[in-house]
Design a protein around this motif. Structure first.
Motif: not given
Length: 499
Positions: A53-55, A115-124, A126-127, A129-133
């Motif tokens: 991702s760009a993020a 925590r679970q959302i942060e972990r899964q998004i970062r794993a797939e 590389g950033a 949710p805040l960085a993606l936003a």
């Protein structure tokens, strides 16, 4: 996401635009990240890092390429083809939920811990949710800086930044230029005007992956348009919609390589949401070549795909509106369904003053239609009860028809309501939820098309025949519908252009 080094490197060397949005390329020697189709000379493989991702690239200190503008590429088609937690989260982030409600709001909507959302998004990706936003806000800011004459303080607000300082810091970090420098390099057009101090007017370009077949996409929206809420005017599909901070009007016109969008907003903070919903409406993040290649493998569908590549699924800007309209349209003609909906809009819609056309209101809210009078519901008593029951369930949140819904749960909840059958459920799944495999096996037009092609068209046999089309049966439906003479398959004559 696609990060296999060999595949990614092949895409970069061939400058393959089909992979734009699937991944970005970080060049360690320059500190710049690019889209796969960047026209610059491809760097040596040893100097490249591929990011999902760009993020992720921005989080690792890379700046966006000024030549290929990777931040402006179409979104990944993956998020609209999956129903897992990460895909649902990405659709909510695109709709501005993190900006409005924070990561806690995201987790609350999805029913998982932060925590679970942060972990899964970062794993797939590389950033976080805040960085993606943040990456999304940066792209919105760049569009506004370069295409409008808005004061930069208003650009910061419209892009979702909480302060001028964070706006300036983010733009510098992502684009290696201050906002004023970005603007100084741009020749501005009249992208921002006011209409009676009530509307902010902006003109934007929405990119997509080629090819794009516009006849059934825009034709469907125009043929089913509800008077007062939607119209076709001067070669553009126009409609009202309700956004988090107020009503809006959008006009979408197909053009060469992009969709020209004109947006009227009461509050500039709604711009990212408006863009996201317009892209969703027109299915602009799809990967048409991959979908067409899969469907064309079936000899029965191959001629239809070859004759009209790039079909998209016409969706909606509001799942609640779409679900209610499908109930209004049960077992009646398209024209009759429009008439019923127009009557409800006139009676219960929120009036607006259209600054550039003939639109009059937004579609009524579910809570209002749950108590609508018999006089405004000129339909059989059983369908009135179905409409009111669905409206009540939607209003109190018992049924989720948003882009982030769990597809299986929504199907189950809809089928539990009296008067809701497979046709309505699959229509909601296809156009509101965005399930690419939704299949309207009981639809008359689909059955007639399958029969003409010599494909079994009833009951279990129809589902068996459609198995080779998985997971893209919603797109197969578009091809089947388009094989008939219905008005949803064509643009109005005065605006038709060669595909």
């Amino acid at each position: 996401m696609l990060t296999d080094p060999q595949t990614c490197m092949t895409a970069v060397r061939s400058r393959d635009a089909r992979f734009d949005g699937w991944f970005v390329t970080g060049v360690r020697t320059t500190g710049i990240y690019c889209r796969p189709s960047c026209p610059a000379t491809p760097p040596k493989a040893r100097n490249i890092t591929f990011y999902p991702s760009a993020a992720a690239a921005q989080a690792n200190g890379f700046r966006a390429c000024k030549r290929c503008r990777p931040d402006a590429s179409p979104g990944s088609p993956e998020w609209n083809a999956r129903a897992d937690l990460v895909a649902r989260a990405m659709r909510l982030i695109a709709d501005g939920v993190v900006d409005r409600e924070g990561v806690h709001g995201l987790s609350r909507r999805l029913g998982y811990s932060t925590r679970q959302i942060e972990r899964q998004i970062r794993a797939e990706l590389g950033a976080s949710p805040l960085a993606l936003a943040r990456a999304q806000r940066a792209q919105t800011a760049r569009v506004l800086i370069e295409t409008t004459a808005l004061p930069l303080t208003q650009v910061a607000h419209a892009s979702g930044f909480g302060s001028i300082r964070s706006f300036n810091d983010t733009v510098r970090a992502v684009f290696a230029m201050a906002p004023r420098e970005l603007r100084s390099k741009t020749r501005l057009s009249a992208g921002h005007v006011s209409a009676g101090n009530a509307w902010h007017h902006l003109q934007l370009r929405l990119p997509f992956r080629r090819p794009l077949r516009v006849d059934n996409l825009f034709g469907h929206l125009v043929a089913t348009a509800v008077p007062g809420v939607e119209e076709w005017r001067d070669g553009a599909y126009r409609r009202t919609m309700q956004l988090p901070h107020g009503p809006a009007v959008v006009a979408l016109r197909p053009d060469d390589g992009f969709v020209a969008a004109r947006v009227w907003l009461r509050d500039l903070a709604d711009l990212p949401v408006a863009i996201s919903r317009c892209r969703w409406l027109l299915d602009l993040d799809a990967d048409p070549e991959a979908i067409d290649a899969h469907l064309a493998a079936d000899p029965m569908l191959a001629p239809l795909v070859a004759g009209a590549p790039g079909r998209r699924v016409p969706r909606t800007v509001d799942g609640v509106e779409l679900a209610l309209r499908l109930v209004l349209g049960q077992q009646i003609s398209t024209r009759a369904a429009r008439t019923h909906a127009a009557r409800l809009v006139q009676a219960y819609g929120e009036p607006i003053d259209d600054p550039d056309g003939g639109l009059t209101a937004t579609f009524p809210e579910a809570a209002v239609l749950a108590t609508a009078s018999d006089e405004t519901l000129a339909m059989p008593q059983s369908r009135r009860a179905t409409l009111r029951g669905l409206a009540a369930a939607l209003a109190d949140g018992a049924i989720d028809v948003s882009t982030s819904a769990n597809w299986d749960d929504t199907r189950r909840d809809l089928l539990a309501l009296p008067g809701i059958g497979p046709w309505t459920v699959e229509g909601v799944a296809m156009r509101a939820l965005g399930d690419p495999d939704a299949f309207l096996a009981t639809d008359l037009g689909v059955r007639q098309a399958m029969s003409r092609l010599g494909i079994p068209d009833s009951g279990r046999a129809a589902h068996t025949a459609s198995e080779p089309w998985r997971p893209w049966r919603a797109y197969a439906v578009q091809h089947l519908w388009a094989s008939g003479p219905h008005e949803i398959n064509q643009l109005p004559e005065q605006a038709r252009k060669p595909a």
